[in-house]
Design a protein around this motif. Structure first.
Motif, short mmCIF file in Angstrom:
data_model
loop_
_atom_site.label_atom_id
_atom_site.label_comp_id
_atom_site.label_asym_id
_atom_site.label_seq_id
_atom_site.Cartn_x
_atom_site.Cartn_y
_atom_site.Cartn_z
N ALA A 195 0.84 -1.20 0.00
CA ALA A 195 0.00 0.00 0.00
C ALA A 195 0.87 1.25 0.00
O ALA A 195 0.57 2.24 -0.67
N GLU A 198 2.23 1.80 -3.44
CA GLU A 198 1.20 2.30 -4.34
C GLU A 198 1.01 3.80 -4.14
O GLU A 198 0.95 4.58 -5.10
N LEU A 199 0.96 4.20 -2.86
CA LEU A 199 0.78 5.62 -2.53
C LEU A 199 1.91 6.46 -3.11
O LEU A 199 1.68 7.48 -3.77
N LYS A 225 -8.02 10.60 -5.75
CA LYS A 225 -7.31 9.32 -5.78
C LYS A 225 -6.25 9.25 -4.69
O LYS A 225 -6.01 8.19 -4.11
N HIS A 226 -5.63 10.38 -4.42
CA HIS A 226 -4.62 10.41 -3.37
C HIS A 226 -5.23 10.04 -2.01
O HIS A 226 -4.69 9.23 -1.27
N ASN A 229 -5.82 6.37 -1.76
CA ASN A 229 -4.58 5.64 -1.47
C ASN A 229 -4.17 5.78 -0.02
O ASN A 229 -3.72 4.83 0.61
N LYS A 232 -6.25 3.62 2.25
CA LYS A 232 -5.87 2.21 2.14
C LYS A 232 -4.58 1.94 2.93
O LYS A 232 -4.49 0.98 3.70
N TYR A 233 -3.62 2.80 2.75
CA TYR A 233 -2.34 2.66 3.44
C TYR A 233 -2.53 2.72 4.96
O TYR A 233 -2.00 1.90 5.71
#
Lengths: 579, 607
Positions: A195, A198-199, A225-226, A229, A232-233
């Motif tokens: 994650a 991805e970020l 979108k940021h 992310n 999720k992280y």
């Protein structure tokens, strides 16, 4: 655990060999450090047991000084062993790193088209670094901590047999529990790292596109979108942390149980007169030391498992072989060379021939201009000459011998190529011109700089030839001139120009043309043309379409013939579009 | 540059972030205090065991009760620890989200083509990663130090009550540790930096080698590359060994002090122990606590040097956040707001205004300063105007300022002076105004993202399939899509690496056309497209788009078609008009045209 033990040993043998003495020294320092850390608490035991007795105060104070002295020695040895193990591990992995780099460089282009430079950084540096752990920590720490663990247990046995037994069982159970808990936790951390990647990957990519993002009104979308992310992280991190606490729970739980056992088992023994108060203190002290090696051993086993994957990947890479065989033995003769294509057929993918039965020849010292539409196979011809690929059938001859009969290095050393993609290294001007070859002297390099028309640019460089440059400091034209300079230094017998100037503006292109013309003098050359005018200096014209020759002949003769394709092309003023 | 504005005290940073995560922070302080008090209690219980065995009990408790209390306290402590660590990560992670999202907003507010001008994206990422982490962890660390400090004071107080001399003697070496650790950390940082740089050179060299593999192979330079690589490796080894050894020294120094303290204790209390003033239990109490107290001193040293690092990190973030903007406040980075951890952030509507259809766009006396490396480039006093439906072409040599002009007008570069009028009224914030549906743009080197082609085209835009198809067709992308396995849903890799240069440009063109706008701005197409494709693209645009065009191009066909040509030279607009009017009188134009003609670039017959 896919890598057999034999593999570990062979790796260790190969890459530690040059560091034999240091490895022996290292083993000595580690063993002595362990011995001291086990012996030193014994002094405290002696102290506690004698302080109430007859022993002279002076003796007690000497014991205190001995205790301090040993501690200082132990720490010094500890520092020395870090120094030694770092030297050994970096030295050995540097050897491996160079080997992997060299091997990968020598693989053929099919390989290089498959892997991005980023992937190869992962192989040459990432995986080898994982192995550096293997060399420095794993073997040394694993072995030394096992010794440490056994040493502590032995010391407890010496104090009292029952307590020794209790803590042997305790350590074994501790090892098993910790092993399983660690395995349970690992996947959560993997997800957290993914994650995070991805970020950061998203940010890196979009920070490069601020111009596009702003002008096309995509800013808010990027934020959306940021945040997704980030969320999720965040959640993966918290999950990983919650589970990682299990490891901590085990660690502290073990210490707590251990300490309790010392007293639950030890106090009755003491009351029966089995051990002294000093012994009890000593055992408590040892038990607090006991948990650490258990954890180190397990974390090292885990590192070993990670190193496994790296070892496998490196092994795989080292076992790959170049499909371009380098069996040739002939040296390239020192004279102007003629070149011939004889019925050459080639395909990148089976079934779609890029070149078909292509035959032509270039007399020594002459220049051939190659024209053809996009995708007609022009660049492929040049790739076959310097043997990036092998023809499916037919032969390419140089001075009457097949190019495969020459040593590959000799062959390439005698071919110079200019393409529109010029790679500039983050290195000095000199290194960029000589490709890191130190054998050229300053005058040689400087004369080349003047020859290609970079004099004005060169005078702006602060430290002359030793100025570090990078891609962004050079304009496309300057980079091109530099690449022509490289060829002058290389002094090849054959020159290939592959649309060298297609990205330049008309004015800059003129400079380059002049430099190139000097380069062509007295060499056999193939010019892949972007614009017809580039070919005005060519002796021959070769026209291909879909990999087949449609016209070949002396330029002057083709011009005289009003029906030749070349004449028609010129007359129509058509620009020849190239890939 | 306003230095005072850029400076923000570390206390302010700490305070603002604590305010943002106050619940988590204060709960954690309470948890940590309990956490640190527990070893004190445990050690005291151990002391009691020894005292009882030695025949001088202090507490009215059975020895077995005391022994059983030890694991009970330990597990309570573990429980508290789990909670505090989770709180810690919640605090740290959410502070990072706040800092990163504020920084991203700040960067996106900068003129797009000037953002991150002074740093590579890799460097910017290390700010987003490293500096943000540094600050968040530092603030969280203050909670730890606070609770640990309480422990230290109580532990020392208890020791002092037990034996004054012993307590005083063992506290002194800690001051030495504090100073050495503080000084050492600075040096350590320097070693770390050198080691990182050496490592960066090695990885950089690997990347460059494989990026240039073709040239290396053809130059048969493999051997000299390997030699150079080994040299870099050796440098890295030296730096890494130094770094690791020094770190080991610092670590050993702390542990050495604990042992030294124990030794001092052995020395000092010998007489008192003999006379019974200092019990074996007291001795055990001291020895076990010394290690814990050492931890606090180490951490205090860390706090001091960390504080300086965190300030530097924040300065770097501020600089990145500010960029070339003149109106930025470093407090922006600390602004408290929702961080959308459990709900989706909804993109706000980008435009607040409903733009008028374009009648006339005029640029008056526009001056732009463009800094590239250490040189400066000026675009001075540019004035021109565009009428609705006109096709305007900018030409000029490399470096004459064509791209800079486009960027400056669109608000992608900061403008020094001049004004831009849309139908006569001034455009206040060009970067916000010149977005679809007012204008749409394709830069010279468009950036694509590592998602699918469809995602690259839409980027959050809700469009019908028909519209996407239309944009794809206009951009001459149809045939390429047929070749791709999954058509529009093909993933194109980082920066669109799986596409050829021309395909990338056409995807960017489709992305531009999907955002139907009054004004279409296109930077040079010709470096990426061949003549045939480029002509097809222009044909499509003229046929279907009821727009006004401003483009950079050197194709004669395009020049002939232009309603107006703007000729740039050395940062000035030196002439404007139709091609035929310009040719006889203007030397730059004729020079450029000659160059083109000489190369037989006359693609009206082109295919």
């Amino acid at each position: 655990m896919g890598v057999p033990l034999v593999k570990y040993f062979s790796l260790l043998r190969t890459y530690l060999k040059p560091y034999k003495t240091q490895v022996i020294l290292l083993s000595i320092t580690m063993v002595s450090s362990i011995v001291i850390s086990i012996v030193n608490p014994q002094i405290i035991k002696f102290y506690i047991d004698s302080v109430k007795g007859e022993t002279e105060i002076q003796t007690l104070q000497q014991a205190a000084i001995l205790y301090i002295g040993l501690a200082v020695i132990q720490q010094t040895i500890g520092i020395a062993s870090v120094f030694l193990s770092q030297r050994v591990s970096w030295g050995s992995t540097n050897l491996l790193r160079s080997e992997v780099l060299t091997h990968a460089m020598n693989l053929d282009m099919t390989f290089h088209n498959q892997y991005k430079p980023g992937d190869l950084i992962e192989r040459v540096d990432g995986d080898v670094n994982a192995l550096s752990n293997f060399f420095s920590r794993l073997v040394l720490q694993l072995v030394s901590n096992m010794l440490y663990l056994v040493g502590i247990l032995l010391a407890i046995y010496l104090e009292n047999l029952i307590l020794g037994l209790v803590f042997t069982v305790f350590s074994l159970i501790g090892l098993v529990i910790t092993y399983y808990i660690r395995r349970f936790v690992v996947p959560y951390f993997k997800r957290m790292r993914e994650a995070s990647m991805e970020l950061m990957g998203f940010l890196e990519e979009h920070l490069q596109g601020t111009e596009d993002i702003q002008a096309l009104g995509m800013t808010e979308y990027v934020k959306e979108k940021h945040y997704a992310n980030e969320s999720k992280y965040y959640h993966h991190t918290i999950k990983a942390i919650v589970f990682s606490r299990l490891i901590n729970l085990t660690y502290n739980g073990l210490i707590a149980f251990g300490t309790t056992f010392v007293y639950v088992v030890g106090v009755p023994i003491h009351l029966r007169g089995g051990i002294t108060l000093g012994s009890l203190f000593l055992i408590n002290y040892y038990v607090s030391l006991l948990v650490q090696p258990i954890f180190v051993i397990l974390s090292q086993i885990q590192t070993l498992q990670q190193a496994d994957a790296s070892i496998e990947r490196i092994d795989e890479l080292l076992n790959m072989e170049s499909k371009i065989y380098d069996n040739g033995v002939l040296p390239v003769p020192d004279k102007q060379l003629d070149m011939e294509f004889r019925d050459v057929t080639f395909a990148y993918h089976e079934g779609t021939n890029v070149l078909e039965n292509l035959s032509f020849s270039i007399p020594a010292g002459k220049t051939v201009g190659l024209i053809g539409r996009t995708g007609s196979g022009k660049t492929t011809i040049s790739r076959l000459i310097y043997r990036f690929y092998e023809p499916l059938s037919g032969q390419i001859l140089l001075d009457g011998r097949e190019i495969r009969e020459y040593q590959l290095r000799e062959l390439r050393r005698n071919i110079g190529v200019v393409t529109q993609d010029v790679q500039i290294f983050q290195a000095t001007v000199r290194q960029n011109l000589t490709f890191f070859d130190d054998s050229f002297d300053d005058d040689e390099v400087l004369s080349i700089i003047h020859k290609v028309g970079l004099t004005e640019w060169y005078t702006e460089q602060e430290n002359g030839l030793d100025t570090r440059i990078s891609e962004s400091q050079l304009s496309a034209g300057q980079a091109q001139l530099l690449s022509v300079g490289r060829l002058f230094l290389k002094n090849p017998k054959i020159v290939i120009l592959d649309e060298a100037s297609s990205r330049l503006d008309p004015v800059t292109e003129n400079y380059l043309d002049q430099a190139v013309m000097k380069l062509l003098e007295g060499r056999t050359a193939l010019i892949i043309a972007h614009r017809l005018s580039t070919l005005d200096k060519a002796d021959y014209i070769l026209n291909i379409e879909f990999g087949k020759l449609i016209e070949f002949g002396r330029r002057e003769e083709l011009l005289k013939n009003p029906n030749s394709k070349y004449t028609k092309l010129r007359a129509s003023g058509t620009e020849v579009v190239a890939t | 540059m306003n230095e005072e504005m850029d400076d923000i005290s570390i206390l302010k940073i700490v305070w603002e972030l604590i305010r943002f995560g106050k619940g988590k922070f204060f709960l954690r302080v309470i948890g940590l205090t309990l956490f640190f008090l527990s070893p004190l209690v445990t050690t005291y219980l151990v002391k009691e065991i020894f005292d009882k065995l030695d025949g001088s009990p202090n507490l009215p408790l059975d020895i077995w009760t005391v022994i059983i209390l030890i694991p009970i306290i330990a597990f309570a402590r573990i429980g508290v620890n789990i909670i505090t660590v989770i709180l810690q990560f919640m605090f740290v992670q959410s502070s990072q989200v706040l800092l990163r999202s504020n920084l991203l907003s700040g960067i996106l507010k900068q003129p797009g083509a000037a953002a991150l001008k002074d740093s590579s994206p890799g460097e910017a990422i290390s700010r987003f990663r490293g500096d943000v982490r540094e600050i968040a962890w530092f603030v969280s660390f203050t909670a730890y130090i606070f609770a640990y400090g309480i422990f230290f004071v109580i532990a020392f107080g208890t020791m002092f009550v037990i034996n004054r001399t012993a307590a005083t003697m063992v506290i002194i070496p800690y001051l030495v540790v504090l100073i050495v650790i503080y000084k050492g950390r600075k040096k350590q940082k320097e070693y770390r930096r050198l080691a990182r740089r050496a490592a960066g050179q090695v990885t950089g060299m690997v990347g460059e080698t494989f990026g240039a593999i073709q040239s290396i192979k053809v130059a048969s330079a493999e051997e000299s590359i390997t030699t150079h690589f080994s040299k870099l490796g050796e440098e890295r080894r030296r730096a890494a060994v130094k770094d690791a050894t020094f770190q080991a020294f610092l670590r050993s120094f702390g542990s050495m002090m604990v042992t030294l303290n124990s030794g001092i204790l052995l020395f000092v209390v010998a007489n008192d122990m003999r006379s019974g003033l200092f019990s074996v239990g007291d001795f055990a109490f001291f020895i076990f606590l010394l290690g814990w107290m050492q931890g606090f001193v180490n951490n205090l040293g860390e706090l001091i040097s960390w504080q300086a690092r965190a300030s530097v990190s924040f300065k770097r973030l501020s600089k990145l956040n500010k960029g070339v903007r003149s109106n930025s406040d470093p407090k922006e980075l600390l602004e408290n707001h929702d961080i959308y951890l459990d709900k989706q952030y909804k993109a706000k509507p980008w435009r607040k205004d409903e733009p008028e259809p374009l009648k006339e766009l005029s640029v008056n006396d526009l001056s732009i300063r463009h800094k590239g490396g250490n040189s400066e480039f000026w675009l001075r006093d540019i004035s021109f105007s565009l009428q609705r439906g006109e096709f305007t072409v900018i030409i000029g040599k490399v470096g004459s300022g064509k791209t800079t002009l486009l960027r400056g007008m669109l608000g992608l570069l900061p403008v020094e002076s001049g004004e831009i009028l849309w139908n006569g009224s001034p455009v206040v914030v060009p970067s916000e105004f010149f977005t679809p549906p007012v204008s749409t743009y394709t830069p010279q080197l468009p950036t694509l993202f590592s998602t699918t082609i469809r995602e690259n085209l839409q980027m959050g835009l809700d469009k019908e399939v028909e519209e996407i198809k239309e944009a794809v067709k206009l951009s001459v992308l149809n045939e390429d899509l047929e070749d791709f396995e999954s058509g529009l849903d093909t993933v194109i890799g980082p920066k669109g690496i799986k596409l050829s240069g021309g395909q990338k440009y056409r995807v960017a063109a489709a992305r531009m056309l999907l955002r139907k706008s009054e004004l279409i701005v296109v930077d040079d197409l010709s470096s990426a497209l061949d003549v045939t494709t480029e002509n097809e693209l222009w044909e499509g645009l003229f046929r279907t788009q009821n727009s006004t065009f401003l483009v950079v191009s050197h194709r004669p066909a395009v020049l002939r078609r232009a309603d107006k040509i703007l000729v740039m030279d050395k940062g000035k607009l030196i002439a404007q008009g139709k091609l035929d009017d310009l040719l006889p009188s203007n030397s730059i134009v004729s020079e450029i045209m000659e160059m083109i003609e000489e190369k037989r670039l006359t693609p009206q017959n082109g295919k």
